[in-house]
Design a protein around this motif. Structure first.
Motif, mmCIF file in Angstrom:
data_model
loop_
_atom_site.group_PDB
_atom_site.id
_atom_site.type_symbol
_atom_site.label_atom_id
_atom_site.label_comp_id
_atom_site.label_asym_id
_atom_site.label_seq_id
_atom_site.Cartn_x
_atom_site.Cartn_y
_atom_site.Cartn_z
ATOM 1 N N ARG A 117 -57.140 -2.771 -3.772
ATOM 2 C CA ARG A 117 -57.238 -3.185 -2.372
ATOM 3 C C ARG A 117 -56.775 -2.071 -1.437
ATOM 4 O O ARG A 117 -57.395 -1.815 -0.413
ATOM 5 N N VAL B 43 -59.165 -0.375 1.409
ATOM 6 C CA VAL B 43 -58.775 -0.372 2.822
ATOM 7 C C VAL B 43 -58.674 1.059 3.343
ATOM 8 O O VAL B 43 -59.135 1.361 4.448
ATOM 9 N N HIS C 217 -60.649 -2.186 18.426
ATOM 10 C CA HIS C 217 -59.714 -3.189 17.899
ATOM 11 C C HIS C 217 -60.440 -4.158 16.967
ATOM 12 O O HIS C 217 -59.933 -4.508 15.899
ATOM 13 N N ARG C 218 -61.630 -4.578 17.339
ATOM 14 C CA ARG C 218 -62.406 -5.510 16.522
ATOM 15 C C ARG C 218 -62.783 -4.863 15.188
ATOM 16 O O ARG C 218 -62.707 -5.502 14.133
ATOM 17 N N THR D 191 -61.216 -2.392 13.608
ATOM 18 C CA THR D 191 -60.011 -2.247 12.796
ATOM 19 C C THR D 191 -59.590 -3.583 12.205
ATOM 20 O O THR D 191 -59.230 -3.681 11.034
ATOM 21 N N ASP D 192 -59.632 -4.626 13.001
ATOM 22 C CA ASP D 192 -59.267 -5.953 12.545
ATOM 23 C C ASP D 192 -60.200 -6.415 11.424
ATOM 24 O O ASP D 192 -59.761 -6.989 10.427
ATOM 25 N N THR D 193 -61.480 -6.148 11.570
ATOM 26 C CA THR D 193 -62.451 -6.534 10.546
ATOM 27 C C THR D 193 -62.200 -5.797 9.244
ATOM 28 O O THR D 193 -62.237 -6.393 8.159
ATOM 29 N N LEU E 95 -59.392 -4.523 8.158
ATOM 30 C CA LEU E 95 -58.131 -4.927 7.527
ATOM 31 C C LEU E 95 -58.167 -6.358 7.008
ATOM 32 O O LEU E 95 -57.506 -6.677 6.016
ATOM 33 N N SER E 96 -58.905 -7.237 7.650
ATOM 34 C CA SER E 96 -58.870 -8.634 7.231
ATOM 35 C C SER E 96 -59.943 -8.985 6.208
ATOM 36 O O SER E 96 -59.796 -9.949 5.469
ATOM 37 N N ARG E 97 -61.005 -8.212 6.103
ATOM 38 C CA ARG E 97 -62.096 -8.588 5.203
ATOM 39 C C ARG E 97 -62.235 -7.694 3.977
ATOM 40 O O ARG E 97 -63.196 -7.813 3.250
ATOM 41 N N SER E 98 -61.296 -6.819 3.756
ATOM 42 C CA SER E 98 -61.424 -5.954 2.583
ATOM 43 C C SER E 98 -60.495 -6.435 1.477
ATOM 44 O O SER E 98 -59.606 -7.182 1.658
#
Length: 67
Positions: free
Chosen positions: A14, A18, A57-58, A60-62, A64-67
Protein backbone atom coordinates in the motif's frame (compact mmCIF):
# COMPACT_ATOMS: atom_id res chain seq x y z
CA UNK A 1 12.50 -17.94 2.61
CA UNK A 2 10.37 -17.03 -0.39
CA UNK A 3 7.19 -16.79 1.70
CA UNK A 4 8.89 -14.34 4.04
CA UNK A 5 9.79 -12.09 1.12
CA UNK A 6 6.22 -12.28 -0.17
CA UNK A 7 4.83 -11.36 3.26
CA UNK A 8 7.15 -8.37 3.54
CA UNK A 9 6.25 -7.19 0.04
CA UNK A 10 2.55 -7.48 0.84
CA UNK A 11 3.04 -5.46 4.01
CA UNK A 12 4.56 -2.50 2.17
CA UNK A 13 2.43 -2.77 -0.97
CA UNK A 14 0.00 0.00 0.00
CA UNK A 15 2.80 2.42 0.84
CA UNK A 16 4.48 1.77 -2.51
CA UNK A 17 1.21 2.21 -4.43
CA UNK A 18 0.43 5.49 -2.64
CA UNK A 19 3.96 6.78 -3.22
CA UNK A 20 3.80 5.97 -6.92
CA UNK A 21 0.32 7.44 -7.30
CA UNK A 22 1.22 10.58 -5.37
CA UNK A 23 4.30 11.30 -7.48
CA UNK A 24 2.38 12.82 -10.45
CA UNK A 25 0.22 14.87 -8.06
CA UNK A 26 3.34 16.28 -6.39
CA UNK A 27 4.83 17.11 -9.79
CA UNK A 28 1.66 18.91 -10.89
CA UNK A 29 1.52 20.80 -7.60
CA UNK A 30 5.13 21.92 -8.03
CA UNK A 31 4.38 23.04 -11.58
CA UNK A 32 1.43 25.10 -10.28
CA UNK A 33 3.47 27.04 -7.71
CA UNK A 34 4.14 29.99 -10.04
CA UNK A 35 0.40 30.23 -10.70
CA UNK A 36 -0.28 30.20 -6.96
CA UNK A 37 2.09 33.12 -6.53
CA UNK A 38 0.99 35.18 -9.54
CA UNK A 39 -2.75 34.57 -10.01
CA UNK A 40 -3.94 36.68 -7.03
CA UNK A 41 -2.36 39.73 -8.70
CA UNK A 42 -4.61 39.50 -11.77
CA UNK A 43 -8.31 40.34 -12.04
CA UNK A 44 -10.36 37.22 -11.40
CA UNK A 45 -7.23 35.38 -10.37
CA UNK A 46 -8.42 34.54 -6.88
CA UNK A 47 -11.44 32.71 -8.32
CA UNK A 48 -9.25 30.76 -10.75
CA UNK A 49 -6.71 30.03 -8.02
CA UNK A 50 -9.46 28.73 -5.78
CA UNK A 51 -10.61 26.35 -8.52
CA UNK A 52 -7.02 25.19 -9.09
CA UNK A 53 -6.41 24.51 -5.40
CA UNK A 54 -9.74 22.70 -5.10
CA UNK A 55 -8.78 20.42 -7.98
CA UNK A 56 -5.36 19.70 -6.47
CA UNK A 57 -6.98 18.94 -3.11
CA UNK A 58 -9.52 16.61 -4.74
CA UNK A 59 -6.78 14.73 -6.65
CA UNK A 60 -4.68 14.30 -3.52
CA UNK A 61 -7.68 13.16 -1.50
CA UNK A 62 -8.63 10.64 -4.19
CA UNK A 63 -5.13 9.20 -4.37
CA UNK A 64 -4.86 8.82 -0.60
CA UNK A 65 -8.33 7.43 0.03
CA UNK A 66 -8.73 5.05 -2.92
CA UNK A 67 -5.35 3.37 -3.12
Amino acid sequence: MFTGVVRQAAACQRAVVVALALLPVVMVTAACLPAVLLLPAFPGGVRRLSALLTALHRWTDTVLSRS
